[in-house]
Scaffold this motif. Structure first.
Motif, PDB file in Angstrom:
ATOM      1  N   GLY A   3       0.743  -1.119   0.148  1.00  0.00           N
ATOM      2  CA  GLY A   3       0.062   0.106  -0.009  1.00  0.00           C
ATOM      3  C   GLY A   3       0.756   1.315   0.014  1.00  0.00           C
ATOM      4  N   SER A   4       0.195   2.487   0.302  1.00  0.00           N
ATOM      5  CA  SER A   4       0.589   3.645  -0.016  1.00  0.00           C
ATOM      6  C   SER A   4       1.611   3.897   1.225  1.00  0.00           C
ATOM      7  CB  SER A   4      -0.106   4.923  -0.037  1.00  0.00           C
ATOM      8  OG  SER A   4      -1.006   4.853   1.242  1.00  0.00           O
ATOM      9  N   VAL A   5       2.337   4.994   1.175  1.00  0.00           N
ATOM     10  CA  VAL A   5       3.133   5.404   2.576  1.00  0.00           C
ATOM     11  C   VAL A   5       2.471   5.615   3.760  1.00  0.00           C
ATOM     12  CG1 VAL A   5       4.693   7.297   3.340  1.00  0.00           C
ATOM     13  CG2 VAL A   5       5.112   6.161   0.953  1.00  0.00           C
ATOM     14  N   GLY A   6       1.484   6.545   3.581  1.00  0.00           N
ATOM     15  CA  GLY A   6       0.233   6.836   4.805  1.00  0.00           C
ATOM     16  C   GLY A   6      -0.196   5.585   5.351  1.00  0.00           C
ATOM     17  N   THR A   7      -0.651   4.551   4.381  1.00  0.00           N
ATOM     18  CA  THR A   7      -1.143   3.383   4.840  1.00  0.00           C
ATOM     19  C   THR A   7      -0.040   2.506   5.410  1.00  0.00           C
ATOM     20  OG1 THR A   7      -2.714   3.082   2.893  1.00  0.00           O
ATOM     21  CG2 THR A   7      -2.268   1.097   4.135  1.00  0.00           C
ATOM     22  N   GLY A  28       6.553  15.231  18.060  1.00  0.00           N
ATOM     23  CA  GLY A  28       6.789  16.756  17.766  1.00  0.00           C
ATOM     24  C   GLY A  28       5.989  17.099  16.488  1.00  0.00           C
ATOM     25  N   LEU A  29       5.325  16.301  16.010  1.00  0.00           N
ATOM     26  CA  LEU A  29       4.619  16.700  14.712  1.00  0.00           C
ATOM     27  C   LEU A  29       3.021  16.799  15.251  1.00  0.00           C
ATOM     28  CD1 LEU A  29       6.100  14.232  12.198  1.00  0.00           C
ATOM     29  CD2 LEU A  29       6.605  16.325  12.404  1.00  0.00           C
ATOM     30  N   SER A  30       2.343  17.550  14.646  1.00  0.00           N
ATOM     31  CA  SER A  30       0.888  17.841  14.995  1.00  0.00           C
ATOM     32  C   SER A  30       0.099  16.580  14.671  1.00  0.00           C
ATOM     33  CB  SER A  30       0.528  18.846  14.278  1.00  0.00           C
ATOM     34  OG  SER A  30       0.267  18.874  13.160  1.00  0.00           O
ATOM     35  N   VAL A  31      -1.067  16.178  15.426  1.00  0.00           N
ATOM     36  CA  VAL A  31      -1.894  15.273  14.993  1.00  0.00           C
ATOM     37  C   VAL A  31      -2.453  15.471  13.593  1.00  0.00           C
ATOM     38  CG1 VAL A  31      -4.045  14.343  15.729  1.00  0.00           C
ATOM     39  CG2 VAL A  31      -2.521  14.832  17.252  1.00  0.00           C
ATOM     40  N   SER A  32      -2.645  16.746  13.373  1.00  0.00           N
ATOM     41  CA  SER A  32      -3.333  17.090  12.023  1.00  0.00           C
ATOM     42  C   SER A  32      -1.966  16.714  10.828  1.00  0.00           C
ATOM     43  CB  SER A  32      -3.497  18.830  11.951  1.00  0.00           C
ATOM     44  OG  SER A  32      -3.703  19.064  10.677  1.00  0.00           O
ATOM     45  N   GLN A  33      -0.778  17.052  11.104  1.00  0.00           N
ATOM     46  CA  GLN A  33      -0.003  16.725  10.217  1.00  0.00           C
ATOM     47  C   GLN A  33       0.090  15.245   9.861  1.00  0.00           C
ATOM     48  OE1 GLN A  33       4.150  18.453  10.912  1.00  0.00           O
ATOM     49  NE2 GLN A  33       4.885  17.678   9.010  1.00  0.00           N
ATOM     50  N   LEU A  34       0.325  14.531  10.970  1.00  0.00           N
ATOM     51  CA  LEU A  34       0.374  12.879  10.712  1.00  0.00           C
ATOM     52  C   LEU A  34      -0.751  12.478  10.235  1.00  0.00           C
ATOM     53  CD1 LEU A  34       1.652  12.273  14.621  1.00  0.00           C
ATOM     54  CD2 LEU A  34       2.902  12.081  12.475  1.00  0.00           C
ATOM     55  N   SER A  35      -2.043  12.976  10.513  1.00  0.00           N
ATOM     56  CA  SER A  35      -3.389  12.587  10.056  1.00  0.00           C
ATOM     57  C   SER A  35      -3.219  12.835   8.401  1.00  0.00           C
ATOM     58  CB  SER A  35      -4.495  13.194  10.312  1.00  0.00           C
ATOM     59  OG  SER A  35      -5.837  12.848   9.836  1.00  0.00           O
ATOM     60  N   LYS A  36      -2.647  13.996   7.958  1.00  0.00           N
ATOM     61  CA  LYS A  36      -2.651  14.175   6.481  1.00  0.00           C
ATOM     62  C   LYS A  36      -1.633  13.234   5.836  1.00  0.00           C
ATOM     63  CE  LYS A  36      -3.864  19.167   6.824  1.00  0.00           C
ATOM     64  NZ  LYS A  36      -3.162  20.524   6.910  1.00  0.00           N
ATOM     65  N   LEU A  37      -0.588  12.837   6.650  1.00  0.00           N
ATOM     66  CA  LEU A  37       0.534  11.955   6.097  1.00  0.00           C
ATOM     67  C   LEU A  37      -0.104  10.550   5.896  1.00  0.00           C
ATOM     68  CD1 LEU A  37       3.732  12.617   8.229  1.00  0.00           C
ATOM     69  CD2 LEU A  37       3.453  13.055   5.696  1.00  0.00           C
ATOM     70  N   GLU A  38      -0.959  10.215   6.884  1.00  0.00           N
ATOM     71  CA  GLU A  38      -1.461   8.830   6.578  1.00  0.00           C
ATOM     72  C   GLU A  38      -2.715   8.688   5.881  1.00  0.00           C
ATOM     73  OE1 GLU A  38      -2.860   7.375  10.551  1.00  0.00           O
ATOM     74  OE2 GLU A  38      -0.941   6.906  11.420  1.00  0.00           O
ATOM     75  N   ASN A  39      -3.237   9.971   5.462  1.00  0.00           N
ATOM     76  CA  ASN A  39      -4.269   9.794   4.393  1.00  0.00           C
ATOM     77  C   ASN A  39      -3.836  10.434   3.079  1.00  0.00           C
ATOM     78  OD1 ASN A  39      -6.704   9.122   5.844  1.00  0.00           O
ATOM     79  ND2 ASN A  39      -6.031  10.947   7.249  1.00  0.00           N
ATOM     80  N   GLY A  40      -2.301  10.541   2.871  1.00  0.00           N
ATOM     81  CA  GLY A  40      -1.938  10.825   1.690  1.00  0.00           C
ATOM     82  C   GLY A  40      -2.175  12.201   1.015  1.00  0.00           C
ATOM     83  N   LYS A  41      -2.295  13.170   2.063  1.00  0.00           N
ATOM     84  CA  LYS A  41      -2.675  14.612   1.589  1.00  0.00           C
ATOM     85  C   LYS A  41      -1.555  15.437   2.122  1.00  0.00           C
ATOM     86  CE  LYS A  41      -7.683  14.094   2.185  1.00  0.00           C
ATOM     87  NZ  LYS A  41      -8.734  14.221   2.981  1.00  0.00           N
TER      88      LYS A  41
END
Length: 192
Positions: A3-7, A28-41
């Motif tokens: 799968g993708s990197v985020g997956t 030290g990364l924000s929850v929002s940034q991590l969520s965007k990474l996991e969702n490919g955004k």
């Protein structure tokens, strides 16, 4: 992991029972940034991949590289002293593990005897990145944009190969180093 990197990040995080909030606090990364990474955004950088991999105790390569179909079982061995040798200005280069097709790096075991900038042949530059790890001796690395850097055994440096650079062996002993150069997109230079 498929799968993708985020997956891959999400799967590794969940396998270790780490919440986004836990990962956020530990990297030290924000929850929002991590969520965007996991969702490919959001795009994953090497620095961020290293932080996440370190916290999750997984190889960073699992996030950064996709396996090539049909090429996952390659390996290359160079026995001591058996690599192809190239001679330069007070430098000898032994090419290591050179029999892969479509590789992205050239690996060298380099012995430097140049005691001066002039003896080393002056400035050199090339496309890609250059990595140097000093095995023995003391290396003085000259670059056009920085003061000379002195590297002792165990020290490493990574720099852009386009930046003019030169090497000098300090003290009486030759410098032995492991070097890697990225391969330009249009392939290997002739003779390598």
């Amino acid at each position: 992991m498929q799968g993708s990197v985020g997956t891959k990040i999400r799967e590794a995080r969940k396998e270790r029972n780490v919440t986004l909030r836990d990962l956020s606090e530990r990297t030290g990364l924000s929850v929002s940034q991590l969520s965007k990474l996991e969702n490919g955004k959001a795009r994953l950088t090497v620095d961020v991949a290293l932080m996440i991999a370190g916290v999750l105790h997984v190889p960073v390569a699992s996030f950064l590289f996709r396996p090539k179909p049909g090429l996952q079982a390659r390996r290359s061995i160079t026995r001591s002293g058996s690599g192809v040798m190239h001679e330069g200005n007070a430098m000898s280069f032994e090419v290591l593990c050179s029999d892969f097709r479509d590789k992205t790096n050239i690996f060298w075991r380099v012995t430097l005897t140049a005691k001066s900038f002039e003896e080393n042949g002056g400035w050199r530059s090339h496309s890609g990145e250059e990595f140097v790890h000093v095995l023995s001796g003391r290396l003085e690395l000259h670059t056009i944009h920085y003061d000379p850097a002195v590297l002792n055994p165990g020290d490493s440096i990574l720099f852009d190969g386009e930046m003019q650079h030169a090497y000098v062996a300090l003290g009486g002993d030759p410098v032995v180093m492991l070097m890697s150069n990225t391969v330009p997109r249009d392939g290997l230079p002739a003779g390598v």
